[in-house]
Design an enzyme around this catalytic site. Structure first.
Site, short mmCIF file in Angstrom:
data_model
loop_
_atom_site.label_atom_id
_atom_site.label_comp_id
_atom_site.label_asym_id
_atom_site.label_seq_id
_atom_site.Cartn_x
_atom_site.Cartn_y
_atom_site.Cartn_z
N SER A 124 0.84 -1.20 0.00
CA SER A 124 0.00 0.00 0.00
C SER A 124 0.87 1.25 0.00
O SER A 124 1.98 1.24 0.56
CB SER A 124 -0.85 -0.02 1.27
OG SER A 124 -1.44 1.23 1.49
N TYR A 148 -1.82 -1.23 10.92
CA TYR A 148 -2.10 -1.78 9.59
C TYR A 148 -0.92 -1.52 8.66
O TYR A 148 -0.39 -2.43 8.00
CB TYR A 148 -3.38 -1.15 9.00
CG TYR A 148 -3.49 -1.35 7.51
CD1 TYR A 148 -3.75 -2.61 6.98
CD2 TYR A 148 -3.30 -0.29 6.62
CE1 TYR A 148 -3.83 -2.80 5.59
CE2 TYR A 148 -3.38 -0.47 5.24
CZ TYR A 148 -3.63 -1.73 4.74
OH TYR A 148 -3.69 -1.92 3.38
N LYS A 152 2.12 -4.00 6.60
CA LYS A 152 2.52 -3.95 5.19
C LYS A 152 4.03 -3.77 5.08
O LYS A 152 4.70 -4.46 4.29
CB LYS A 152 1.81 -2.81 4.46
CG LYS A 152 0.32 -3.01 4.29
CD LYS A 152 0.01 -4.20 3.38
CE LYS A 152 -1.45 -4.51 3.28
NZ LYS A 152 -1.74 -5.84 2.73
N ARG A 230 -5.47 12.76 -3.12
CA ARG A 230 -5.05 11.36 -3.25
C ARG A 230 -5.04 10.94 -4.71
O ARG A 230 -5.69 11.57 -5.56
CB ARG A 230 -6.04 10.43 -2.51
CG ARG A 230 -6.12 10.63 -1.02
CD ARG A 230 -4.85 10.18 -0.30
NE ARG A 230 -5.00 10.30 1.14
CZ ARG A 230 -4.79 11.42 1.84
NH1 ARG A 230 -4.40 12.54 1.23
NH2 ARG A 230 -4.96 11.44 3.15
P1 NAD Z 1 -10.97 -7.00 1.18
O1 NAD Z 1 -11.19 -6.99 2.65
O2 NAD Z 1 -12.13 -6.81 0.28
O3 NAD Z 1 -10.21 -8.34 0.76
C1 NAD Z 1 -9.38 -9.06 1.64
C2 NAD Z 1 -9.87 -10.49 1.67
O4 NAD Z 1 -9.01 -11.27 2.52
C3 NAD Z 1 -11.29 -10.65 2.23
O5 NAD Z 1 -12.06 -11.40 1.31
C4 NAD Z 1 -11.11 -11.39 3.55
O6 NAD Z 1 -12.20 -12.22 3.84
C5 NAD Z 1 -9.83 -12.16 3.28
N1 NAD Z 1 -9.03 -12.52 4.46
C6 NAD Z 1 -8.62 -11.72 5.47
N2 NAD Z 1 -7.89 -12.42 6.35
C7 NAD Z 1 -7.83 -13.70 5.89
C8 NAD Z 1 -7.23 -14.89 6.36
N3 NAD Z 1 -6.55 -14.93 7.50
N4 NAD Z 1 -7.36 -16.03 5.63
C9 NAD Z 1 -8.07 -16.02 4.47
N5 NAD Z 1 -8.67 -14.92 3.99
C10 NAD Z 1 -8.55 -13.77 4.68
O7 NAD Z 1 -9.84 -5.89 0.88
P2 NAD Z 1 -9.30 -5.29 -0.48
O8 NAD Z 1 -9.62 -3.84 -0.47
O9 NAD Z 1 -9.71 -6.10 -1.61
O10 NAD Z 1 -7.73 -5.41 -0.22
C11 NAD Z 1 -6.99 -6.52 -0.65
C12 NAD Z 1 -5.54 -6.33 -0.22
O11 NAD Z 1 -5.04 -5.10 -0.74
C13 NAD Z 1 -5.36 -6.25 1.30
O12 NAD Z 1 -4.16 -6.90 1.65
C14 NAD Z 1 -5.24 -4.77 1.54
O13 NAD Z 1 -4.51 -4.48 2.70
C15 NAD Z 1 -4.51 -4.31 0.29
N6 NAD Z 1 -4.72 -2.89 -0.01
C16 NAD Z 1 -6.01 -2.44 -0.13
C17 NAD Z 1 -6.22 -1.09 -0.39
C18 NAD Z 1 -7.60 -0.53 -0.49
O14 NAD Z 1 -7.77 0.67 -0.39
N7 NAD Z 1 -8.65 -1.33 -0.72
C19 NAD Z 1 -5.12 -0.23 -0.57
C20 NAD Z 1 -3.85 -0.73 -0.45
C21 NAD Z 1 -3.65 -2.08 -0.18
C1 UD1 Z 2 -6.85 4.91 3.24
C2 UD1 Z 2 -6.14 4.21 4.37
C3 UD1 Z 2 -4.75 3.81 3.90
C4 UD1 Z 2 -4.83 2.96 2.65
C5 UD1 Z 2 -5.54 3.79 1.59
C6 UD1 Z 2 -5.61 3.06 0.28
C7 UD1 Z 2 -7.14 5.26 6.32
C8 UD1 Z 2 -6.92 6.19 7.46
N1 UD1 Z 2 -6.10 5.14 5.49
O1 UD1 Z 2 -6.15 6.07 2.97
O2 UD1 Z 2 -4.10 3.07 4.89
O3 UD1 Z 2 -3.55 2.61 2.20
O4 UD1 Z 2 -6.85 4.11 2.08
O5 UD1 Z 2 -6.87 3.03 -0.24
O6 UD1 Z 2 -8.19 4.63 6.19
N2 UD1 Z 2 -12.07 11.68 3.69
C9 UD1 Z 2 -13.10 12.56 3.97
N3 UD1 Z 2 -14.26 12.03 4.47
C10 UD1 Z 2 -14.44 10.70 4.69
C11 UD1 Z 2 -13.38 9.82 4.40
C12 UD1 Z 2 -12.20 10.34 3.90
O7 UD1 Z 2 -12.99 13.75 3.76
O8 UD1 Z 2 -15.53 10.29 5.13
C13 UD1 Z 2 -10.83 12.23 3.08
C14 UD1 Z 2 -9.57 11.88 3.82
O9 UD1 Z 2 -9.25 12.85 4.76
C15 UD1 Z 2 -8.56 11.83 2.64
C16 UD1 Z 2 -9.39 11.37 1.46
O10 UD1 Z 2 -10.74 11.64 1.80
O11 UD1 Z 2 -8.08 13.12 2.37
C17 UD1 Z 2 -9.25 9.89 1.14
O12 UD1 Z 2 -9.53 9.12 2.31
P1 UD1 Z 2 -9.65 7.53 2.25
O13 UD1 Z 2 -10.54 7.13 1.14
O14 UD1 Z 2 -9.98 7.05 3.62
O15 UD1 Z 2 -8.18 7.07 1.81
P2 UD1 Z 2 -6.75 7.40 2.51
O16 UD1 Z 2 -6.90 8.20 3.71
O17 UD1 Z 2 -5.87 7.89 1.43
#
Ligand code: NAD
Ligand code: UD1
Length: 337
Positions: A124, A148, A152, A230
């Site tokens: 991330s 969290y 990572k 962002r």
């Molecule tokens: P998500 O929660 O939709 O997907 C994660 C999946 O992992 C879920 O289906 C959950 O049930 C499964 N899971 C969790 N722990 C588990 C375990 N111990 N064994 C088996 N399954 C397990 O999340 P996502 O948004 O799709 O994110 C996927 C990956 O990308 C995560 O590692 C997350 O940290 C990373 N990531 C997400 C974002 C974001 O904004 N969505 C940003 C950066 C990184």
């Molecule tokens: C979030 C995660 C970060 C992850 C990233 C990737 C948090 C604190 N951080 O970051 O760890 O890697 O997603 O997707 O959750 N905002 C509002 N109102 C809201 C929600 C958010 O104004 O209700 C603003 C925040 O201040 C920020 C922007 O929207 O400026 C984006 O927020 P968000 O979608 O939560 O993402 P990140 O904070 O970038």
């Protein structure tokens, strides 16, 4: 080629599975369904007309993982499984260390045992902490501010150590910026439980009338309109980045790290205005306090992924908002009807 997708029922994984299947890969999913539903898997099968081998298994369960590796003859792993809520990680850090760190170690041990040494890992942009400059390049210093993010960064370190100990591993660490949007069919998308923490899922709930108004977390940042900036990336572009990473691993690159972002920063107000165009209505908002730990600006320099993977994000902010809204309005309750 057969890909094991951990966390394969989740948001980013379901979009990646669809692209993997369309590109001709076989997909095996391991997911404990702690934050997802089987329905996403069924919908991907329906959209692609292909079958997925699904195992409801926790990656901490080593014996079950072993049995899957024994049976399925996996070629490569995409490791999405993990807990991802920043606020929750501050309240329950041990859950995050156990699930994300221990889970990854168990997975790596089983991969090593079965000589499967090809891994794509979901990292991330959070590992850049509050970046000293933007756009953010992969070689910039890393730091984290919450458990969290620490999982990572620690996993990235573990993967570096593993590779140093045995250079026959091939590992792609992908640092995602802010994935949003949904598949254009509107059949799969992000389905957060409870009130969304992240901006776009929250805006989507306001757009369908489920939540009253958007809370803008601070309008006094040092940015042109005072709100946080962002790098929002369409989840389908992100999914396609994984296909490119899997292709890269077949060239035996060693350990590689890529930012997956668009290189463009949008403010909170930009998002609200673009979403208003997508849903064709005014979205009420109120400015509230900054969210603790938030940074002002983060967006990617994604040129390394372009040069080395031939990947770049193609879908703009209009499409991200339109696809998000299509999914949210078609399935207001997400996968649970
Ligand atoms: P998500 O929660 O939709 O997907 C994660 C999946 O992992 C879920 O289906 C959950 O049930 C499964 N899971 C969790 N722990 C588990 C375990 N111990 N064994 C088996 N399954 C397990 O999340 P996502 O948004 O799709 O994110 C996927 C990956 O990308 C995560 O590692 C997350 O940290 C990373 N990531 C997400 C974002 C974001 O904004 N969505 C940003 C950066 C990184
Ligand atoms: C979030 C995660 C970060 C992850 C990233 C990737 C948090 C604190 N951080 O970051 O760890 O890697 O997603 O997707 O959750 N905002 C509002 N109102 C809201 C929600 C958010 O104004 O209700 C603003 C925040 O201040 C920020 C922007 O929207 O400026 C984006 O927020 P968000 O979608 O939560 O993402 P990140 O904070 O970038």
């Amino acid at each position: 080629m057969k890909i094991l997708v951990t966390g394969g029922a989740g948001y980013i994984a379901s979009h990646t599975n669809l692209e993997l299947l369309n590109a001709g890969y076989d997909v095996v999913i391991v997911d404990n369904l702690s934050n997802s539903s089987m329905e996403s898997v069924k919908r991907v099968e329906k959209l692609t007309g292909r079958k997925i081998a699904f195992y409801e298994v926790d990656i901490l369960d080593k014996e079950s993982l072993r049995q899957i590796f024994e049976k399925e003859k996996i070629d490569s792993v995409i490791h999405f499984a993990g807990l991802k809520a920043v606020g929750e990680s501050c309240l329950k850090p041990l859950n995050y260390f156990r699930n994300n760190l221990s889970g990854t170690i168990v997975l790596l041990e089983v991969m090593q045992e079965f000589a499967v040494k090809s891994l794509v890992f979901s990292s991330s942009a959070t590992v850049y902490g509050d970046p000293a400059k933007v756009p953010v390049t992969e070689d910039m210093p890393l730091s984290v501010t919450n458990p969290y993010g620490r999982t990572k960064l620690m996993i990235e370190d573990i993967l570096q150590d593993l590779y140093r100990s045995d250079a026959t591993w091939n590992i792609a660490i992908l640092r995602y910026f802010n994935p949003i949007g949904a598949h254009e069919s509107g059949e799969i998308g992000e389905d957060p439980s409870g009130i969304p923490n992240n901006l776009v899922p929250y805006v989507a709930k306001v757009a369908i009338g489920e939540l009253e108004k958007i809370n803008v977390n601070g309008d006094d940042y040092d940015t042109p309109d005072g709100t946080g900036i962002r790098d929002y990336i369409h989840v389908v572009d992100l999914a396609l980045g994984h296909i490119k990473a899997i292709e890269k691993l077949t060239d035996h690159p060693g350990l590689v790290i890529y930012n997956l972002g668009t290189g463009i920063g949008y403010s909170v107000f930009d998002i609200i205005h673009n979403y208003e165009k997508a849903c064709n209505k005014k979205l009420p908002y109120t400015v509230v306090a900054r969210r603790p730990g938030d940074i002002a600006v983060s967006y990617a320099d994604a040129s390394k992924a372009y040069q080395e993977l031939g990947w770049k994000a193609e879908r703009g902010i209009d499409k991200m908002c339109e696809d998000s809204y299509r999914w949210q309005s078609k399935y207001p309750k997400g996968y649970s009807k």
